[in-house]
Write an enzyme that holds these catalytic residues in place. Structure first.
Site, mmCIF file in Angstrom:
data_model
loop_
_atom_site.group_PDB
_atom_site.id
_atom_site.type_symbol
_atom_site.label_atom_id
_atom_site.label_comp_id
_atom_site.label_asym_id
_atom_site.label_seq_id
_atom_site.Cartn_x
_atom_site.Cartn_y
_atom_site.Cartn_z
ATOM 1 N N GLY A 11 -53.978 57.552 -156.354
ATOM 2 C CA GLY A 11 -52.964 57.627 -155.292
ATOM 3 C C GLY A 11 -53.519 58.306 -154.050
ATOM 4 N N ILE A 135 -51.289 64.896 -155.388
ATOM 5 C CA ILE A 135 -50.101 65.655 -155.016
ATOM 6 C C ILE A 135 -49.461 66.268 -156.266
ATOM 7 C CG2 ILE A 135 -49.693 64.326 -152.908
ATOM 8 C CD1 ILE A 135 -47.314 63.001 -154.343
ATOM 9 N N ASP A 136 -49.831 65.749 -157.452
ATOM 10 C CA ASP A 136 -49.296 66.321 -158.693
ATOM 11 C C ASP A 136 -49.953 67.661 -159.044
ATOM 12 O OD1 ASP A 136 -47.953 63.949 -158.778
ATOM 13 O OD2 ASP A 136 -48.690 63.301 -160.728
ATOM 14 N N ARG A 171 -21.356 68.863 -151.676
ATOM 15 C CA ARG A 171 -21.809 67.822 -152.599
ATOM 16 C C ARG A 171 -22.794 68.351 -153.625
ATOM 17 N NH1 ARG A 171 -23.199 63.660 -147.962
ATOM 18 N NH2 ARG A 171 -21.291 62.445 -147.983
ATOM 19 N N GLY A 179 -44.460 63.401 -159.933
ATOM 20 C CA GLY A 179 -44.972 64.349 -160.918
ATOM 21 C C GLY A 179 -44.746 63.742 -162.285
ATOM 22 N N ARG A 180 -45.799 63.090 -162.788
ATOM 23 C CA ARG A 180 -45.650 62.324 -164.032
ATOM 24 C C ARG A 180 -45.599 63.243 -165.246
ATOM 25 N NH1 ARG A 180 -49.564 58.069 -163.188
ATOM 26 N NH2 ARG A 180 -51.025 59.765 -163.505
ATOM 27 N N GLU A 230 -40.048 63.208 -161.310
ATOM 28 C CA GLU A 230 -39.852 61.836 -161.816
ATOM 29 C C GLU A 230 -40.137 61.737 -163.318
ATOM 30 O OE1 GLU A 230 -42.793 59.191 -160.095
ATOM 31 O OE2 GLU A 230 -44.437 60.446 -160.821
ATOM 32 N N ARG A 293 -25.234 62.834 -154.526
ATOM 33 C CA ARG A 293 -26.200 62.063 -153.731
ATOM 34 C C ARG A 293 -27.595 62.188 -154.354
ATOM 35 N NH1 ARG A 293 -23.927 58.385 -150.359
ATOM 36 N NH2 ARG A 293 -22.394 59.335 -148.991
ATOM 37 N N ARG A 302 -47.114 61.148 -149.783
ATOM 38 C CA ARG A 302 -48.505 60.735 -149.994
ATOM 39 C C ARG A 302 -49.259 60.495 -148.680
ATOM 40 N NH1 ARG A 302 -48.895 58.027 -155.573
ATOM 41 N NH2 ARG A 302 -49.977 56.354 -154.560
HETATM 42 O O1 F6P Z 1 -51.092 60.301 -158.277
HETATM 43 C C1 F6P Z 1 -50.118 60.583 -159.220
HETATM 44 C C2 F6P Z 1 -48.826 60.019 -158.798
HETATM 45 O O2 F6P Z 1 -48.466 60.680 -157.640
HETATM 46 C C3 F6P Z 1 -47.753 60.151 -159.893
HETATM 47 O O3 F6P Z 1 -46.914 61.256 -159.734
HETATM 48 C C4 F6P Z 1 -47.003 58.863 -159.805
HETATM 49 O O4 F6P Z 1 -46.365 58.520 -160.992
HETATM 50 C C5 F6P Z 1 -48.065 57.916 -159.392
HETATM 51 O O5 F6P Z 1 -48.931 58.642 -158.544
HETATM 52 C C6 F6P Z 1 -47.564 56.647 -158.757
HETATM 53 O O6 F6P Z 1 -48.507 56.050 -157.978
HETATM 54 P P1 F6P Z 1 -48.667 54.499 -157.675
HETATM 55 O O7 F6P Z 1 -47.312 53.879 -157.779
HETATM 56 O O8 F6P Z 1 -49.245 54.453 -156.310
HETATM 57 O O9 F6P Z 1 -49.594 53.986 -158.706
#
Ligand code: F6P
Length: 370
Positions: A11, A135-136, A171, A179-180, A230, A293, A302
Site C-alpha cells: 500500500g 500506515i498500520d 449523534r 488496520g488489518r 477495519e 453516522r 494513504r
Molecule cells: O497496507 C496495509 C493496509 O493499509 C491494510 O490496513 C488494508 O487492509 C490494506 O492496506 C488495503 O490495501 P489495498 O486495498 O490497497 O490492497
C-alpha cells in the site's frame, strides 16, 4: 556496487518519496552511484518488458521529491515467491532481469509482505536493503515507519471534525480506520482525535457489552465517538450479531460477503463501520439509521503529503540504507530504535508488531474490550 534499483511495494503512504530522494542525493554524492526506479515493484521487475517499467533517477529528478505524496514508482502487491509464481520461475526471472540491466543492488520500501519478498531476493544472493512503511505501523524492529505519523496527523484532524459534528447534532459517530491485524492507527487517531471508545483487532468485542457502554456514554453526554479498526474481530456466533442479521438483510449480506484475499493471502477488509452502525441502531432501539453516522477514513490516509516527521524519517532511512548497501550489507531493514537508525535482519522485522500495551493502559485511553 554502482547501479541501484528502487522498488516500492504494498500500500502506498507518505514518506516513500522522501526515502527515494534522500537515497539518490546521498548515494550519488557520496558513492557516485546511479539509480533507477522499477515501477510496480516486483511485478515490474518480473516483467518481460522490464525496460518499460524503468524510471532513471538522478539529482535533477529528485529535486523537491521529498515532499510529494505516495510513490512516484507506482506499487503492486505481486508476490513472486507464492508457490505458483515460484513454480513459474518468477524469482529467477527477476534476478536475471536485474543482472541484465547491470543492477548491483536493490533498495525496497514495504510492509511485511514486501519485506518477505525482499528476503527471498536476498536469499537468492541479490543484495537488498529495505525500509519499512505502513500506515498500520505493524513491522517489527522499528519504533515507527514511513507513513504512520502522517496518517495519524491527518486522521486525527478528520476524527476531531466528526467529534464536533456529533456533539452539535447529538449523534453517535463511528469512524472506520485501516488496520488489518494491528490497531496502532486507530489507537493513536482515537486518542489524538478525542474518541470515547476505540476498537482494535487485538481486543475482540462482545456486542452486547459494547452497545451497553455506548448507551451509557450517550446518556451521560448526548453524543458518542467511536474509532474502529477495519480488522476489529466480531464473533460470528455473537448472539447480538445473530439477532441483528435477522432484522437487517443489509447486515446479513455484509457479514456474509466475501471480499477476497490479496496476493499474499491477506483478507481484503472494509465495511465494519457500516455493520456496527446498524447493530448499534437496533440494539439501542434508535428510530432512524441516521442517528448513528459512519465515516470511513479508508484511503484518505494513504496518499497524503508527508508531514515533517515522515520527511525526516524518510531522509534518515534513505542515507542509512545506502550506506548499508555500500558497506556490503544485505538482507537487512533500516529501523528507528530510540534515536538511532539501525540495521534489522529481515527475519526480525517480519514478526507482526501488534498493540502490546497493558489492558490497564489501553482501557485508560478508551480502548473497549470485554
Ligand atoms: O497496507 C496495509 C493496509 O493499509 C491494510 O490496513 C488494508 O487492509 C490494506 O492496506 C488495503 O490495501 P489495498 O486495498 O490497497 O490492497
Amino acid at each position: 556496487m554502482k547501479k541501484i534499483a528502487f522498488m516500492t511495494g504494498g500500500g502506498d503512504c507518505a514518506g516513500i518519496n522522501s526515502f527515494i530522494a534522500s537515497a539518490v542525493r546521498h548515494g550519488s554524492q557520496k558513492y557516485g552511484a546511479e539509480f533507477v526506479g522499477i515501477k510496480k515493484a516486483f511485478e515490474g521487475a518480473a516483467a518481460d518488458n522490464i525496460e518499460e517499467h524503468l524510471l532513471p533517477l538522478g539529482l535533477p529528478e529528485v529535486l523537491g521529491l521529498e515532499v510529494k505524496p505516495s510513490t512516484i514508482l507506482a506499487s503492486s502487491r505481486f508476490n513472486p515467491f507464492s508457490p505458483e509464481n515460484k513454480e513459474k520461475g518468477y524469482p529467477e526471472k527477476i534476478t536475471a532481469n536485474l543482472k541484465r540491466l547491470g543492477i548491483d543492488g536493490v533498495l525496497a520500501t514495504g510492509g511485511n509482505d514486501t519485506i518477505k519478498s525482499a528476503m527471498g531476493l536476498a536469499e537468492l544472493g541479490f543484495p537488498v536493503i529495505a525500509a519499512p512503511k505502513s500506515i498500520d505501523n505493524d513491522v517489527s524492529g522499528t519504533d515507527t515507519m514511513l507513513g504512520f505519523k502522517t496518517a495519524v496527523a491527518f486522521g486525527s484532524q478528520a476524527f476531531r471534525s466528526t467529534v464536533e459534528s456529533a456533539r452539535t447534532h447529538r449523534r453517535i459517530s463511528l469512524v472506520e480506520i485501516m488496520g488489518r491485524d494491528a490497531g496502532w492507527l486507530s489507537l493513536e487517531i482515537g486518542i489524538a482525535g478525542g474518541a470515547d471508545l476505540i476498537l482494535i483487532p487485538e481486543k475482540p468485542v462482545d456486542l452486547k457489552k459494547l452497545c451497553e457502554r455506548i448507551g451509557e456514554v450517550f446518556a451521560r453526554q448526548s453524543y458518542v465517538n467511536i474509532a474502529v479498526a477495519e480488522g476489529v474481530r466480531l464473533r460470528n456466533d455473537d448472539p447480538v450479531l445473530e439477532s441483528v442479521k435477522k432484522q437487517s438483510p443489509v447486515v446479513a449480506a455484509m457479514v456474509e460477503e466475501d471480499l477476497g484475499w490479496d496476493a499474499h493471502g491477506n483478507p481484503k477488509l472494509g465495511g465494519v463501520g457500516q455493520i456496527l452502525r446498524r447493530i448499534i441502531r437496533y440494539q439501542l432501539s434508535l428510530k432512524k439509521l441516521e442517528d448513528v453516522r459512519a465515516t470511513d477514513l479508508g484511503f484518505t490516509l494513504r496518499g497524503l503529503p508527508p508531514t515533517a516527521d515522515d520527511i525526516t524519517l524518510g531522509t534518515r532511512f534513505g542515507t542509512k540504507a545506502v550506506d548499508l548497501l555500500f558497506s556490503g550489507e544485505t538482507g537487512k531493514m533500516v529501523g528507528l530504535q530510540g534515536t538511532q537508525i539501525v540495521p534489522v535482519p529481515f527475519k526480525e522485522a517480519l514478526a507482526q508488531k501488534t498493540v502490546n500495551w497493558s489492558d490497564e493502559d489501553l482501557s485508560s485511553v478508551g480502548v473497549f474490550f470485554s
